[in-house]
Design an enzyme around this catalytic site. Structure first.
Site, PDB file in Angstrom:
ATOM      1  N   SER A  81       0.550  -1.310  -0.083  1.00  0.00           N
ATOM      2  CA  SER A  81       0.023   0.237  -0.224  1.00  0.00           C
ATOM      3  C   SER A  81       1.071   1.209   0.106  1.00  0.00           C
ATOM      4  O   SER A  81       0.566   2.422  -0.543  1.00  0.00           O
ATOM      5  CB  SER A  81      -0.842   0.307   1.705  1.00  0.00           C
ATOM      6  OG  SER A  81      -1.848  -1.014   1.307  1.00  0.00           O
TER       7      SER A  81
ATOM      8  N   LYS B 234      -9.888  -5.016   9.977  1.00  0.00           N
ATOM      9  CA  LYS B 234     -11.228  -5.366   8.931  1.00  0.00           C
ATOM     10  C   LYS B 234     -12.464  -4.781  10.003  1.00  0.00           C
ATOM     11  O   LYS B 234     -13.173  -4.042   9.809  1.00  0.00           O
ATOM     12  CB  LYS B 234     -11.416  -5.585   7.733  1.00  0.00           C
ATOM     13  CG  LYS B 234      -9.849  -5.510   7.481  1.00  0.00           C
ATOM     14  CD  LYS B 234     -10.238  -5.999   5.624  1.00  0.00           C
ATOM     15  CE  LYS B 234      -8.964  -5.417   5.128  1.00  0.00           C
ATOM     16  NZ  LYS B 234      -9.227  -6.363   2.449  1.00  0.00           N
TER      17      LYS B 234
ATOM     18  N   ASP C  80     -12.951  -3.236  -1.310  1.00  0.00           N
ATOM     19  CA  ASP C  80     -12.100  -4.319  -2.265  1.00  0.00           C
ATOM     20  C   ASP C  80     -12.741  -5.104  -3.418  1.00  0.00           C
ATOM     21  O   ASP C  80     -12.588  -4.869  -4.294  1.00  0.00           O
ATOM     22  CB  ASP C  80     -12.316  -5.542  -1.110  1.00  0.00           C
ATOM     23  CG  ASP C  80     -10.354  -4.962  -0.096  1.00  0.00           C
ATOM     24  OD1 ASP C  80      -9.851  -4.522  -0.194  1.00  0.00           O
ATOM     25  OD2 ASP C  80     -10.929  -5.536   1.089  1.00  0.00           O
TER      26      ASP C  80
ATOM     27  N   ALA D 258     -15.373 -18.798   0.521  1.00  0.00           N
ATOM     28  CA  ALA D 258     -16.234 -17.911   1.155  1.00  0.00           C
ATOM     29  C   ALA D 258     -16.050 -16.826   2.080  1.00  0.00           C
ATOM     30  O   ALA D 258     -16.362 -16.679   3.502  1.00  0.00           O
ATOM     31  CB  ALA D 258     -16.982 -18.691   1.033  1.00  0.00           C
ATOM     32  N   GLY D 259     -14.526 -16.613   1.807  1.00  0.00           N
ATOM     33  CA  GLY D 259     -12.883 -16.132   3.373  1.00  0.00           C
ATOM     34  C   GLY D 259     -14.363 -14.718   2.899  1.00  0.00           C
ATOM     35  O   GLY D 259     -14.587 -14.087   2.323  1.00  0.00           O
TER      36      GLY D 259
ATOM     37  N   ALA E 119     -12.196 -11.721   1.130  1.00  0.00           N
ATOM     38  CA  ALA E 119     -11.964 -11.476  -0.048  1.00  0.00           C
ATOM     39  C   ALA E 119     -13.469 -11.989  -0.916  1.00  0.00           C
ATOM     40  O   ALA E 119     -13.355 -11.002  -1.654  1.00  0.00           O
ATOM     41  CB  ALA E 119     -10.870 -12.270  -0.515  1.00  0.00           C
TER      42      ALA E 119
ATOM     43  N   ARG F 247     -15.457 -24.887   0.460  1.00  0.00           N
ATOM     44  CA  ARG F 247     -14.624 -25.923   0.479  1.00  0.00           C
ATOM     45  C   ARG F 247     -15.544 -26.010   2.343  1.00  0.00           C
ATOM     46  O   ARG F 247     -15.658 -27.594   2.135  1.00  0.00           O
ATOM     47  CB  ARG F 247     -13.308 -26.340   1.532  1.00  0.00           C
ATOM     48  CG  ARG F 247     -12.615 -27.171   2.162  1.00  0.00           C
ATOM     49  CD  ARG F 247     -11.594 -26.819   2.585  1.00  0.00           C
ATOM     50  NE  ARG F 247     -11.025 -25.711   3.583  1.00  0.00           N
ATOM     51  CZ  ARG F 247      -9.718 -25.361   3.846  1.00  0.00           C
ATOM     52  NH1 ARG F 247      -8.887 -26.471   3.969  1.00  0.00           N
ATOM     53  NH2 ARG F 247     -10.013 -24.550   4.811  1.00  0.00           N
ATOM     54  N   THR F 248     -16.022 -25.128   3.263  1.00  0.00           N
ATOM     55  CA  THR F 248     -16.903 -25.177   3.647  1.00  0.00           C
ATOM     56  C   THR F 248     -17.881 -24.289   3.848  1.00  0.00           C
ATOM     57  O   THR F 248     -18.310 -23.738   3.680  1.00  0.00           O
ATOM     58  CB  THR F 248     -16.327 -25.072   5.344  1.00  0.00           C
ATOM     59  OG1 THR F 248     -14.860 -25.179   5.401  1.00  0.00           O
ATOM     60  CG2 THR F 248     -16.950 -24.621   6.451  1.00  0.00           C
TER      61      THR F 248
ATOM     62  N   GLY G 238      -4.361 -10.829 -10.324  1.00  0.00           N
ATOM     63  CA  GLY G 238      -5.111 -10.140  -8.485  1.00  0.00           C
ATOM     64  C   GLY G 238      -4.621  -8.726  -8.229  1.00  0.00           C
ATOM     65  O   GLY G 238      -5.023  -8.280  -7.263  1.00  0.00           O
TER      66      GLY G 238
END
Ligand code: NAP
Length: 272
Positions: free
Chosen positions: A16, A65, A102, A127-128, A130, A151-152, A232
């Site tokens: 950053s 965050k 983001d 699903a985190g 980001a 995965r979860t 990315g």
């Protein structure tokens, strides 16, 4: 001179300062952007410091965050939906407003690559934090549908709840998507891939949020399969563009930030 900063832990390897200072200098703004290592749990104290020291803007990264979103005076819509803020802006009377740039930055990185989200069938792997920002932003940008594969399973269901156009899906739906997003950490610093790349078909857009390495094995496989590959670093650049515009009122040049990031990554590759 105005001072902006990033808080995080660890923070030493954050790109950053490089991105922001390059664009601030190019715009000839009398601003300096610095990095502060802030211990977990100390985000509210960092916001108090922002008030007392008169910092003009704050970037927020792991692990602060959620704590920042809970401690600011008000939240912009995406930050409120995600209960997570990566940006703090000083509003009228010095009140602190939390934003999340983001997801919007990701959409802007796709636009810069010539990819439109409106009407697209999107599949997000992960699903985190980001992934959640991407799912929320894809819905806001008018995606026709957002399929979430993770995965979860319980986390997939929770993340899919962020948008009315999102639902939980399975890897065998990858071939039916217009835009496939890797929002897992799989591939970061490794040659692992987040799903079977044989599922890709020509003409799809494949975006990888991982940018270390810049050309992940997923992106290389996507190019080989005839897909459009989006790395990315574009998301990192465009979320910073949105932050700086919120603080200064001046839209920075993404190309300046991208060049600075590319140069810094090349420097680190030869001199880690
Ligand atoms: P996070 O909140 O920890 O989420 C990690 C995600 O990856 C979860 O969905 C997790 O699945 C999945 N995952 C991890 N290891 C896995 C494995 N071995 N197999 C399958 N799934 C796996 O992390 P995050 O903050 O969302 O970050 C994810 C990635 O995005 C990181 O590489 C980060 O550097 C990158 N990122 C890039 C930008 C950018 O500007 N380009 C911005 C933010 C993040 P479970 O739910 O099953 O654990």
């Amino acid at each position: 001179m105005e001072v902006a900063a990033v808080i995080g832990h660890p923070i030493a390897h954050s790109l950053s300062p490089v991105l922001h200072n390059a664009a601030l200098a190019a715009a000839e703004l009398d601003w300096e952007y610095v990095a502060f290592d802030v211990e977990p749990g100390a985000a509210p104290a960092a916001l108090d410091a922002m008030r007392v020291l008169g910092l003009a803007g704050l970037s927020v990264t792991m692990p602060h965050k959620e704590d920042v979103a809970a401690a600011v005076d008000a939240l912009a819509p995406a930050a409120a939906a995600l209960r997570s803020a990566n940006t703090v802006v000083r509003g009228n009377g010095g009140c602190l407003i939390g934003h999340s740039t983001d997801g919007e930055g990701f959409v802007a990185s796709l636009a810069a690559a010539g990819v439109a989200v409106a009407g697209a069938r999107v599949l997000v792997v992960g699903a985190g934090a980001a992934a959640r920002s991407v799912i929320d932003a894809m819905g806001r940008a008018g995606a026709a549908q957002v399929v979430v594969v993770n995965r979860t399973a319980a986390k997939a269901a929770e993340a899919a709840g962020l948008s009315v156009v999102a639902r939980v899906g399975a890897p065998d739906e990858i071939g039916a998507a217009d835009i496939v997003v890797n929002a897992t950490s799989v591939g970061m610093g490794t040659s692992d891939v987040p799903f079977d790349v044989a599922l890709l078909r020509p003409g799809q857009v494949v975006a990888d949020l991982v940018y270390h390495p810049l050309e992940t094995r997923l992106l290389a496989a996507a190019r080989a399969a005839g897909c459009v590959a989006v790395d990315g670093l574009g998301m990192l650049v465009h979320q910073a563009v949105l932050q700086q515009e919120l603080w200064t009122g001046v839209r920075p040049d993404p190309a300046v930030m991208r060049a600075a990031a590319d140069a810094e990554l090349a420097r680190r590759a030869t001199n880690p």
